[in-house]
Write a protein that holds these residues in place. Structure first.
Motif, short mmCIF file in Angstrom:
data_model
loop_
_atom_site.label_atom_id
_atom_site.label_comp_id
_atom_site.label_asym_id
_atom_site.label_seq_id
_atom_site.Cartn_x
_atom_site.Cartn_y
_atom_site.Cartn_z
N SER A 506 0.84 -1.19 0.00
CA SER A 506 0.00 0.00 0.00
C SER A 506 0.88 1.24 0.00
O SER A 506 1.81 1.35 0.79
CB SER A 506 -0.90 0.00 1.25
OG SER A 506 -1.59 1.21 1.37
N LEU A 507 0.59 2.15 -0.92
CA LEU A 507 1.28 3.43 -0.96
C LEU A 507 0.30 4.50 -0.51
O LEU A 507 -0.60 4.88 -1.25
CB LEU A 507 1.80 3.73 -2.37
CG LEU A 507 2.51 5.07 -2.54
CD1 LEU A 507 3.73 5.16 -1.63
CD2 LEU A 507 2.92 5.27 -4.00
N TYR A 516 9.14 9.85 1.80
CA TYR A 516 8.46 8.57 1.96
C TYR A 516 9.13 7.80 3.10
O TYR A 516 10.36 7.84 3.26
CB TYR A 516 8.53 7.74 0.68
CG TYR A 516 7.90 8.40 -0.52
CD1 TYR A 516 6.55 8.26 -0.79
CD2 TYR A 516 8.67 9.18 -1.39
CE1 TYR A 516 5.97 8.87 -1.90
CE2 TYR A 516 8.12 9.80 -2.50
CZ TYR A 516 6.76 9.63 -2.75
OH TYR A 516 6.18 10.24 -3.83
N VAL A 517 8.32 7.08 3.88
CA VAL A 517 8.87 6.27 4.96
C VAL A 517 8.18 4.91 4.98
O VAL A 517 7.03 4.77 4.55
CB VAL A 517 8.70 6.96 6.34
CG1 VAL A 517 9.47 8.26 6.41
CG2 VAL A 517 7.25 7.16 6.68
N VAL A 591 4.01 1.86 2.43
CA VAL A 591 4.85 3.06 2.39
C VAL A 591 3.96 4.28 2.62
O VAL A 591 2.88 4.39 2.03
CB VAL A 591 5.61 3.17 1.06
CG1 VAL A 591 6.37 4.49 0.99
CG2 VAL A 591 6.56 2.00 0.87
N TYR A 592 4.42 5.17 3.46
CA TYR A 592 3.67 6.38 3.79
C TYR A 592 4.36 7.59 3.17
O TYR A 592 5.58 7.72 3.23
CB TYR A 592 3.58 6.57 5.30
CG TYR A 592 2.98 5.38 6.04
CD1 TYR A 592 1.60 5.27 6.22
CD2 TYR A 592 3.81 4.38 6.55
CE1 TYR A 592 1.06 4.19 6.89
CE2 TYR A 592 3.27 3.29 7.22
CZ TYR A 592 1.89 3.20 7.39
OH TYR A 592 1.35 2.12 8.05
N GLY A 593 3.55 8.48 2.63
CA GLY A 593 4.07 9.74 2.14
C GLY A 593 3.86 10.83 3.17
O GLY A 593 2.73 11.02 3.67
N LEU A 594 4.92 11.54 3.51
CA LEU A 594 4.83 12.61 4.50
C LEU A 594 4.90 13.96 3.80
O LEU A 594 5.66 14.12 2.84
CB LEU A 594 5.96 12.48 5.53
CG LEU A 594 6.12 11.10 6.20
CD1 LEU A 594 7.21 11.16 7.28
CD2 LEU A 594 4.80 10.62 6.80
N SER A 595 4.11 14.90 4.31
CA SER A 595 4.03 16.20 3.63
C SER A 595 4.93 17.25 4.25
O SER A 595 5.06 18.36 3.72
CB SER A 595 2.58 16.70 3.66
OG SER A 595 2.12 16.85 5.00
#
Length: 845
Positions: A506-507, A516-517, A591-595
């Motif tokens: 999952s993205l 990204y983390v 994977v998580y996208g951070l703003s």
């Protein structure tokens, strides 16, 4: 009939000429000229040269093509792409109706259907398995002669066998190892056979032909199911549920011939008594046949079937009768032994002979064997009904990758698995319905489930031919508990799982992410990390916790979090986003996208607690002095699971070490000059991983200090009683048990673990003192470490508090010492992350 000459050395050299078929097979049989003898097809007599796998395989195909008594069923391909399968042999009428006969036979394993089956009118199924160890080659060569006998033979006895038996000939269980061995011995065969045991013909080059492509012993893989050879073979076993399953091997050249039963006191307690009685009755046929050709033999000593993951023991826990045969191994063509000489044709003849005796036993004991299959599964359901434990519950431990492989293993063993319907607590553990599963005991594989979920620390006999425990939830490090509340399973049993749950990636990000983390808890996180580094991307490791909260998304990230900045990369932001989309699918991670780089607590993304990671460039020394088993497990893991290249070098080579940042040693067989170069390379900043036997290197070059704890004493043992010596040594051995280790989960080598204790595999009684330097002992055995398996109290006390992993400083580099096996038989998914952490995070130590 063509004759061939065999040199046989006894008191004097003589030349004996004989007809090949008459030598190996009964002399009162006529043969169909339309079926080619093996020598006609392969170009040499059986025993004159070692068959290669291609010749053996194509001979089996040709027999199936020419005879209406046989079909070839391929069940898999080896790592090197060689076919594996069974030549299914029976009467022409049975072959024409083979699928209906197979389905009818399977009803015997289903208590709900078996009562309606007439066993008197159905054939017995006999599986003959040849040569799971590639360099035990007399049996593979024997398979060709036996197939010829059954398909070309004519007469009343042949007709009776084929009408009443379905015979599965698996001609070569390990084609890659077999090909390696046959090439070696044929390469050094002389026209004038030389029996001198010192000859290179009998001394295979490292790693030898015993193992498969990745140097695994396939005869230990029947529970683990980590290799295509065994995965296919076990599927074929359950497809047919044979009543007899033979397992043909070789042992030391100076031995004679062994057949089961083995040591009575070392049988697995889950195997029913009737199995032993059937094996003993079948043994009378081997005695008659071997007496008939004058072969020496023995039984009831040396070998056992306690470990259910061998080819002769796995059938026993599944209503079959597994039979181990061990022939004195020539490992060539003609060989001197203390009693004289042993020839390759003679070894083949013994294997053919016990194959014939097995078939006669199956024929005469047909109804008894079929009824055993019925009774076995009926009794299993009865035992399940009276067992206070009703099932086992386990969770995915926030690691879908590990869980997928665990469930995959259960399903391959025909075990029913269900989703958990409701949240429950057992043994102080919480199991949520969203990520937990149930294995009920009320199913046909009751005995096998008890075997792989059970814990044992008390044993009637302290001697083991193989490991003493194989608890699979522990090997996967999955939380689990027995459900024995006295209630039924109605309240907790959800839908059945028919295929392993796929760990879908999952993205959770958009193309405009700041960074990204992903977390390090998932089994396939190393695969994702290597893909990023291999693509030339800048990747950072978070060495402290942080809480992220941008108003829309909130989550706490632990040490070990991997961070990929969106800026300053060799890909633009859109290209990086597309790369991450492919990564999560390929590796099954989230994977998580951070703003933003700002966090409300903990480290910010620009903190110096984020360190830049290097792409591992790994060198492993192999060859003489190294452990092929340990090296093979490492190679297999890196290659097949994480797609990481590994440079393997023999010790006589002189590689340029400067191109590598990780070196692995599994043994001490290095030239003195190379030892000095590795020591200097480490001091300049490299990460040296010394694995088990490789730890002897450390003291030798003063790259650290390894201090062993003295072995357990023989105090209280009568050392004057020579007859008790084996039992005395067994008492202080650890054949393969599960111990508990305490982790420092703040240490980089333990990133990805959430619990402070973990089950580990221990296959020897070695113990090492923790280092005195601070922060150098990330994993030590607990004070009450034995979880399952055998260990004397003296060894438990020695191991308590000893080191499992140590980290030595050496100049600007470091040495990571693994004293025990983290990658055991490719099934120890729970500890392999420790090894992967040493590769990726060694630079952090």
């Amino acid at each position: 009939m063509k004759k061939f000459k065999l040199l046989v050395f006894s008191l004097a050299l003589s030349i004996i000429s004989f007809a090949q078929v008459d030598y190996y097979l009964p002399g009162d049989i006529e043969y169909d000229n339309n079926i080619p003898e093996p020598e006609v097809f392969v170009g040499h007599e059986i025993g004159e040269w070692h068959l290669t796998h291609d010749k053996l395989y194509y001979y089996m195909l040709r027999l199936a093509e020419l005879s209406d008594r046989a079909i070839w069923e391929e069940y898999g391909r080896s790592h090197e792409g060689r076919p594996l399968g069974n030549l299914v042999i029976s009467s022409s009428s049975n072959i024409a109706d083979i699928e209906n006969l197979r389905k009818e036979h399977l009803k015997l394993s289903d208590p709900a259907k078996s009562a309606g089956v007439n066993t008197a009118e159905m054939p017995v199924v006999i599986k003959l398995g040849y040569g799971v160890h590639g360099n035990e080659s007399s049996s593979q060569n024997a398979s060709a002669m036996l197939a010829y006998y059954l398909l070309a033979g004519k007469g009343e006895i042949i007709d009776k066998i084929l009408e009443n038996c379905i015979i599965l000939i698996d001609p070569c269980l390990n084609p890659d190892g077999f090909q390696r061995h046959s090439t070696w011995v044929n390469m050094y065969r002389s026209t004038n056979l030389n029996p001198d045991a010192n000859s290179v013909e009998f001394s295979e080059g490292w790693p030898g032909g015993r193992t498969n492509h990745y140097w695994f012993d396939l005869n230990r893989d029947y529970i683990m199911l980590q290799h295509p050879e065994t995965i296919g073979r076990v599927a074929a076993f359950h497809k047919w549920k044979p009543n007899i399953n033979t397992d043909h091997h070789e042992m030391g050249a100076s031995s004679t011939f062994f057949f089961q039963p083995g040591v009575r006191t070392r049988e697995n307690p889950l195997t029913p008594q009737e199995n032993y009685e059937l094996v003993t009755e079948i043994a009378q046929y081997h005695i008659k046949y071997l007496d008939g050709i004058g072969s020496l033999y023995y039984s009831e000593e040396g070998f056992d079937d306690f470990y259910l993951g061998k080819g002769s023991a796995y059938p026993d826990i599944h209503a079959s009768v597994g039979i181990l045969f061990e022939q004195a191994g020539v490992k060539g063509h003609l060989r001197e032994v203390p009693s004289g000489t042993i020839s390759f044709p003679f070894a083949i003849k013994n294997q053919v002979t016990v194959s014939l005796s097995t078939i006669e036993a199956g024929l005469n004991m047909k109804e008894k064997l079929l009824q055993h299959q019925v009774d076995f599964y009926k009794e299993a359901m009865s035992l399940a009904g009276s067992d206070p434990v009703k099932g086992y519950v386990f969770s995915n431990d926030n690691d879908p990758g590990r869980t997928t492989h665990f469930i995959e293993n259960l399903l391959r063993h025909q075990i029913y698995v269900y989703r958990l319907k409701n949240d429950i607590s057992l043994d102080g553990k919480k199991f949520k319905a969203t990520d937990s599963y149930l294995v009920p005991l009320n199913q046909p594989e009751y005995r096998y489930i008890k075997s792989i979920f059970g814990v044992m620390t008390e044993f009637a006999d302290e001697t083991f031919y193989d490991i003493s425990t194989w608890n699979l939830p522990m090997s996967f490090n999955l939380p689990y508990a027995a459900y024995n509340t006295g209630r039924g399973l109605t309240d907790i049993q959800g839908p059945r799982v028919v295929v392993p749950p796929i760990a879908e990636g999952s993205l959770q990000a958009g193309a405009g992410s700041y960074a990204y983390v992903f977390e390090w808890n998932d089994y396939y996180s190393p695969k994702a990390l290597y893909s990023l580094l291999d693509a030339g991307l800048t990747v950072k490791l978070g060495n402290d916790s942080f809480l992220y909260n941008d108003g829309r998304f909130k989550k706490e990230f632990k040490p070990g979090t991997i961070m990929i900045p969106a800026y300053g990369q060799n890909l633009d932001r859109e290209e990086l986003f597309l790369f991450m989309k492919g990564l999560v699918v390929d590796c099954g991670i989230t994977v998580y996208g951070l703003s933003t780089g700002h966090t409300p607590s903990g480290i910010d993304l620009g903190s110096n607690s984020f360190s830049v990671l290097q792409k591992p460039e790994i060198l492993m020394f192999i060859g003489d002095g190294s452990s092929s088993r340990d090296a093979g497990e490492i190679w297999h893991m890196l290659d097949t699971r994480f797609r990481m290249p590994l440079t393997m070098v023999n010790p006589d080579r002189s590689p340029d070490l400067s191109r590598y940042n990780v070196i692995i040693l599994t043994g001490s067989g290095l030239p003195e000059r190379m030892q000095g170069e590795i020591a200097e390379w480490t001091r300049r900043g490299g990460t040296l991983i010394t694995y088990k036997g490789g730890n002897s290197f450390i003291n030798r070059v003063k790259a650290g200090s390894v201090e062993s704890i003295p072995s357990a004493s023989f105090e209280g043992i009568d050392k004057l009683n020579y007859g008790s010596r084996s039992a005395a040594y067994s008492h202080h051995s650890i054949p393969g048990s599960i111990f508990e280790v305490k982790l420092d989960i703040t240490h980089p080598l333990c990133y990805g673990y959430s619990r402070e204790t973990i089950p580990v595999f221990k296959g020897n009684a070695n113990a090492y003192k923790p280092l005195q330097a601070p922060f150098s002992n990330p994993a030590i055995f607990t004070q009450e470490p034995l979880l399952s398996g055998y260990s004397s109290k003296e060894n438990v006390d020695r191991i308590a508090g000893s080191a499992f992993i140590s980290v030595h400083s050496s100049g600007r580099g470091r040495v990571v010492s693994f004293y025990d096996n983290t990658n055991f038989r490719a099934i120890w998914y729970g500890t392999s992350k420790l090894f992967m952490n040493s590769i990726f995070f060694g630079q952090e130590l």
